[in-house]
Motif scaffolding. Structure first.
Motif, PDB file in Angstrom:
ATOM      1  N   THR A  96       2.697  16.225   4.500  1.00 37.69           N
ATOM      2  CA  THR A  96       3.280  15.405   5.568  1.00 37.69           C
ATOM      3  C   THR A  96       2.198  14.924   6.534  1.00 37.69           C
ATOM      4  O   THR A  96       2.184  13.766   6.947  1.00 37.69           O
ATOM      5  CB  THR A  96       4.373  16.196   6.316  1.00 37.69           C
ATOM      6  N   ILE A 125       0.529   9.923  -1.931  1.00 35.25           N
ATOM      7  CA  ILE A 125       0.520  11.314  -1.468  1.00 35.25           C
ATOM      8  C   ILE A 125       1.027  12.249  -2.581  1.00 35.25           C
ATOM      9  O   ILE A 125       0.502  13.336  -2.787  1.00 35.25           O
ATOM     10  CB  ILE A 125       1.383  11.480  -0.190  1.00 35.25           C
ATOM     11  N   ARG A 126       2.034  11.823  -3.321  1.00 38.16           N
ATOM     12  CA  ARG A 126       2.563  12.651  -4.409  1.00 38.16           C
ATOM     13  C   ARG A 126       1.527  12.869  -5.508  1.00 38.16           C
ATOM     14  O   ARG A 126       1.505  13.892  -6.157  1.00 38.16           O
ATOM     15  CB  ARG A 126       3.811  11.995  -5.023  1.00 38.16           C
ATOM     16  N   PHE A 144       5.629   2.106   2.959  1.00 37.83           N
ATOM     17  CA  PHE A 144       6.216   3.454   3.013  1.00 37.83           C
ATOM     18  C   PHE A 144       6.284   4.054   1.606  1.00 37.83           C
ATOM     19  O   PHE A 144       5.861   5.187   1.370  1.00 37.83           O
ATOM     20  CB  PHE A 144       7.606   3.364   3.636  1.00 37.83           C
ATOM     21  N   TYR A 148      -0.186  -1.130   7.505  1.00 35.82           N
ATOM     22  CA  TYR A 148       0.932  -0.277   7.096  1.00 35.82           C
ATOM     23  C   TYR A 148       2.266  -0.767   7.679  1.00 35.82           C
ATOM     24  O   TYR A 148       3.242  -0.961   6.958  1.00 35.82           O
ATOM     25  CB  TYR A 148       0.677   1.179   7.526  1.00 35.82           C
ATOM     26  N   ARG A 149       2.306  -1.009   8.983  1.00 36.56           N
ATOM     27  CA  ARG A 149       3.567  -1.418   9.623  1.00 36.56           C
ATOM     28  C   ARG A 149       4.053  -2.748   9.077  1.00 36.56           C
ATOM     29  O   ARG A 149       5.235  -2.979   8.876  1.00 36.56           O
ATOM     30  CB  ARG A 149       3.377  -1.562  11.137  1.00 36.56           C
ATOM     31  N   LEU A 150       3.048  -3.623   8.860  1.00 37.57           N
ATOM     32  CA  LEU A 150       3.398  -4.972   8.439  1.00 37.57           C
ATOM     33  C   LEU A 150       4.087  -5.006   7.072  1.00 37.57           C
ATOM     34  O   LEU A 150       4.948  -5.835   6.813  1.00 37.57           O
ATOM     35  CB  LEU A 150       2.085  -5.756   8.395  1.00 37.57           C
ATOM     36  N   GLY A 197       6.034  -2.738   5.823  1.00 40.28           N
ATOM     37  CA  GLY A 197       7.373  -2.167   5.865  1.00 40.28           C
ATOM     38  C   GLY A 197       7.651  -1.180   4.742  1.00 40.28           C
ATOM     39  O   GLY A 197       6.835  -0.309   4.457  1.00 40.28           O
ATOM     40  N   ASP A 198       8.825  -1.333   4.090  1.00 44.92           N
ATOM     41  CA  ASP A 198       9.222  -0.354   3.077  1.00 44.92           C
ATOM     42  C   ASP A 198       8.242  -0.301   1.909  1.00 44.92           C
ATOM     43  O   ASP A 198       8.050   0.759   1.305  1.00 44.92           O
ATOM     44  CB  ASP A 198      10.656  -0.622   2.588  1.00 44.92           C
ATOM     45  N   PHE A 251       0.352  12.177   4.861  1.00 42.00           N
ATOM     46  CA  PHE A 251       1.122  10.928   4.910  1.00 42.00           C
ATOM     47  C   PHE A 251       0.873  10.230   6.243  1.00 42.00           C
ATOM     48  O   PHE A 251       0.522   9.046   6.319  1.00 42.00           O
ATOM     49  CB  PHE A 251       2.616  11.233   4.747  1.00 42.00           C
ATOM     50  N   ARG A 252       1.034  10.999   7.323  1.00 42.95           N
ATOM     51  CA  ARG A 252       0.882  10.428   8.658  1.00 42.95           C
ATOM     52  C   ARG A 252      -0.513   9.835   8.837  1.00 42.95           C
ATOM     53  O   ARG A 252      -0.684   8.718   9.309  1.00 42.95           O
ATOM     54  CB  ARG A 252       1.133  11.525   9.691  1.00 42.95           C
ATOM     55  N   GLY A 270       3.861   7.050   0.098  1.00 47.02           N
ATOM     56  CA  GLY A 270       4.558   8.218  -0.458  1.00 47.02           C
ATOM     57  C   GLY A 270       4.096   8.495  -1.885  1.00 47.02           C
ATOM     58  O   GLY A 270       3.825   9.643  -2.251  1.00 47.02           O
ATOM     59  N   TYR A 294      -1.661  -6.751  -0.357  1.00 53.16           N
ATOM     60  CA  TYR A 294      -2.124  -5.394  -0.625  1.00 53.16           C
ATOM     61  C   TYR A 294      -1.934  -4.513   0.599  1.00 53.16           C
ATOM     62  O   TYR A 294      -1.973  -4.999   1.722  1.00 53.16           O
ATOM     63  CB  TYR A 294      -3.622  -5.411  -0.996  1.00 53.16           C
TER      64      TYR A 294
END
Lengths: 93, 365, 278
Positions: free
Chosen positions: C218, C246-247, C239, C231-233, C235-236, C221-222, C243, C85
């Motif tokens: 934006t 946020i939409r 991302f 989040y970094r772990l 990856g895509d 998002f940040r 995204g 998750y």
């Protein structure tokens, strides 16, 4: 400025861009998300695996052969920023 | 033998597992860093539906973290090799990061937190300073004794880490410590090394297939950190199966290479341990070759007992495991240090250094 | 979960009634034991040990803090392994099946605000971990006791005099702590996911008048990525998931000081937002 005489390229898979938030992109090569300003984002979109000079990039962006010194400085600043973010690489001619 | 070994030997056993078995498996696989391997086994054998969803979630979670570490390891490798290339220093990737760069089977599941590189002994000081000039710093604090231990007695320098990134870099100039009883001629490794692409057109050297396996065997049985050992055994099995499928003559190459490099005994341990604990199926050629390379029968039996209790405890936290680990720790130093040096080293470790417990990670709640 | 400490088990029973520690037919994520280690200290200054899979990642803590330590240890387990998750460092509550995400650093007031919303009828998803399934973009509930720290305890007591608070632990590593027990509806619906509809970055500022301001996507998002544990772990996958959230949400920053007024503002926002299909 030594950065002026370098060739710029990106030899990695393309970044993913967010469809809504402009300048937000994910780099699969480093796993990092970047929040790019307009100029770096534009530059990144015209850099590929073929190493090219700043002049060539200018031409790709503006269609013009030469730009004002100030704009050129901004371009080089943006390229150095992209390089520090590991988004592009450079080498000497 | 425990449930994890049973699973590695025959994945179909899970069809009969109840909650109690699954509850035993998870801590074992977690501590052996084999959660990702379990998932890939289930996938290969079409068993995912037989696994409780909660377990699948845990395994997927582990694999996601592993994939992140893969990206970071390859990224670090590119940075390091670029710096070394500019200093005209040849380097070769070793172990986990080499499997990644060369796209070998452990890439599907194997976790790693550092990258290992081989450079020539004459280059190692220059390599270290080139990296330090480019932003890498010693990862941790090393007193004079540690420095001496790494540089003079072992085949490496103290680990480095770039100040902006998290992956540790270990530079070696040989596969076995220079003071140990197994002496490997590094030139022969360089001679056989081959160049691969990391998938994005970045060229990197790795050891020849047989040398990769022998390095794995050496590492497993000379390393003082046996807790991660079962993973090395599984690496050995996966690599062996892969190379053998690629090259029908691989067994002969491996055996001949072990003889040439003087690594028959480590190969014996890797093969016999792999058979017992990880479902390795060596060819008759390999089985026969290592049969003659073992120690005398009583030593072989003792080692089998020690390895089994260290690498395959019935459950975690057993006293027997600690005893076995302790004895193997001493043995691992025994094989790589002359006795006098060993006593000094162990004395120093036991008497002078008791590390304070790690600080608690900061978390909400 | 197993424990030999009866005081601790009593507290646990109040917070998670009917959720028996373990039965032999159930598959669990972690083998957790909370117990008093045997030593001389046992008689002088009793301590409590948190054990995960037979290992002890933490130093023992004073025995009276067993429950906060258990909650904290459980967070540690989740944060270090639930990478299936995307884990938002956020409070989250639901109105029907629509979720409000309240990310925030410690001190932003997200736990207090989440507690106040839940005491006003919202469903508790989580006060600390917004568990997002990246492939679907929805939030999975994980209702647990909401830890209130220091002055927040009095703020909630003042907000609802009958608030179901557990014992107060005067000296934990986070200061004075008391937990709000999750309500029965939230517990009963803990298998019912919710889809993000509002993303609100709360900030408690003493004495300020409540103000809700739209936030640029934006920036949102940040900040949402920054307020995530893994989040970094991811990856895509992360991302794309951030995204997508946020939409689909309305983004705001929210400065508040009075809980009563804050809850009014947020429930009014919910009432104004059209439900899908109407």
């Amino acid at each position: 400025m030594t950065a002026d005489r370098r060739l710029w390229f990106r030899n990695r898979p393309d970044c993913l861009s967010d469809p809504v938030c402009e300048g937000v992109c994910f780099d699969p090569a480093t796993g990092e998300t970047h929040f790019l300003g307009d100029l770096p984002a534009l530059l990144l979109s015209v850099i590929d695996s073929e190493p090219v000079s700043v002049d060539r990039l200018t031409q790709r962006l503006t269609g013009a052969d030469a730009i004002a010194d100030d704009d050129r400085k901004k371009m080089i600043g943006a390229l150095l920023f992209l390089e520090a973010a590991e988004l592009v690489e450079s080498r000497f001619e | 033998m425990n449930l994890l070994n049973a699973l590695l030997r025959d994945p179909q056993v899970v069809r009969n597992w109840q909650a109690a078995e699954w509850n035993q498996l998870l801590p074992l696989a977690r501590s052996a860093r084999l959660l990702g391997r379990c998932l890939s086994l289930f996938e290969q054998h079409d068993l995912v539906d037989a696994v409780p969803p909660r377990i699948v979630d845990q395994l997927r979670g582990a694999l996601i973290k592993t994939r992140f570490l893969h990206v970071q390891a390859l990224r670090e490798l590119r940075h390091v090799v670029r710096v070394l290339d500019r200093a005209a220093i040849e380097s070769a990737a070793l172990k986990g990061v080499a499997y990644l760069a060369a796209d070998l089977p452990p890439r599907g599941w194997r976790s790693l937190s550092d990258i290992d590189l081989l450079v020539r002994e004459v280059d190692i000081a220059r390599a270290e300073s080139a990296l330090q000039r480019a932003g890498w710093v010693p990862n941790g604090e090393f007193d004079d004794y540690d420095q001496h231990y790494y540089r003079e007695w072992m085949h490496e320098i103290p680990p480095l880490r770039h100040s902006k990134r998290e992956i540790e870099v270990d530079l070696h100039h040989n596969l076995a410590p220079p003071v140990s009883r197994i002496v490997i001629d590094a030139d022969r490794l360089w001679h056989a090394a081959r160049t691969v692409s990391d998938g994005h057109g970045f060229a990197i050297k790795v050891l020849a297939p047989a040398d990769m396996l022998l390095h794995n065997a050496l590492h497993l049985f000379m390393n003082d950190e046996l807790r991660g050992g079962l993973r090395d055994v599984v690496d050995f099995r996966d690599l062996y199966e892969h190379f053998r499928a690629e090259d029908s003559d691989f067994d002969h190459t491996l055996v001949a290479r072990a003889q040439a490099l003087g690594c028959e005994r480590p190969l014996y341990y890797a093969v016999t341990t792999g058979q017992r604990l990880a479902g390795l199926q060596p060819s008759p050629t390999l089985r026969e070759a290592v049969a003659h390379a073992g120690p005398p029968a009583p030593v072989a039996a003792l080692m089998a007992w020690l390895i089994e209790h260290a690498l395959a405890p019935g459950r975690l936290g057993l006293r027997r495991t600690r005893v076995a680990n302790g004895l193997l720790f001493i043995r691992s130093h025994w094989v790589r240090m002359p006795p006098r040096m060993l006593l000094r080293h162990l004395g120093h470790k036991l008497l002078l250094r008791r590390k304070p417990p790690a600080p608690e990670p900061d978390l909400p709640g | 979960m197993r424990s030999s400490d009866s005081a601790f088990l009593d507290t646990l029973g109040v917070f998670y009634p009917g959720r028996a520690p373990q039965t032999p037919t159930c598959v669990y994520d972690y083998d957790i034991r909370v117990y008093r280690p045997f030593s001389m200290r046992r008689w002088v200054r009793p301590q409590i040990q948190f054990e995960i899979d037979h290992l002890h990642p933490f130093e023992p803590h004073p025995a009276e803090n067993a429950f906060p330590m258990y909650e904290w240890g459980l967070n540690w387990c989740i944060a270090s392994s639930a990478h299936r998750y995307l884990m938002l460092h956020a409070g989250s509550v639901a109105f029907g099946d629509r979720a409000m995400i309240l990310p925030g650093t410690p001190g932003s007031g997200k736990s207090t605000l989440s507690a106040a919303l839940v005491l006003s009828g919202a469903r508790l998803l989580s006060d600390e971990f917004g568990l997002v399934r990246p492939e679907r973009g929805d939030l999975l509930p994980m209702p647990r006791g909401i830890p209130l720290k220091n002055a927040s305890i009095e703020a909630i007591r003042e907000f609802r005099t009958d608030a179901p608070l557990g014992p107060t632990y005067p000296k934990t590593r986070k200061g004075r702590v008391s937990h709000v027990r999750p309500d029965d509806t939230s517990l009963a619906q803990q298998d019912r996911p919710a889809v993000p509809r509002w993303l609100i970055f709360p900030k408690y500022v003493a004495g300020v008048a409540e103000t809700l301001e739209p936030l640029d996507k934006t920036d949102a998002f940040r900040q949402l990525a920054f307020n995530s544990f893994n989040y970094r772990l991811l990856g895509d996958a992360a991302f794309n998931a951030v995204g997508a959230i946020i939409r689909n949400v309305d983004c705001y920053t929210f400065r508040f000081s009075r809980l009563e007024r804050a809850v009014e503002h947020l429930t009014a926002l919910v009432a104004e937002t059209e439900t899908p299909g109407t």
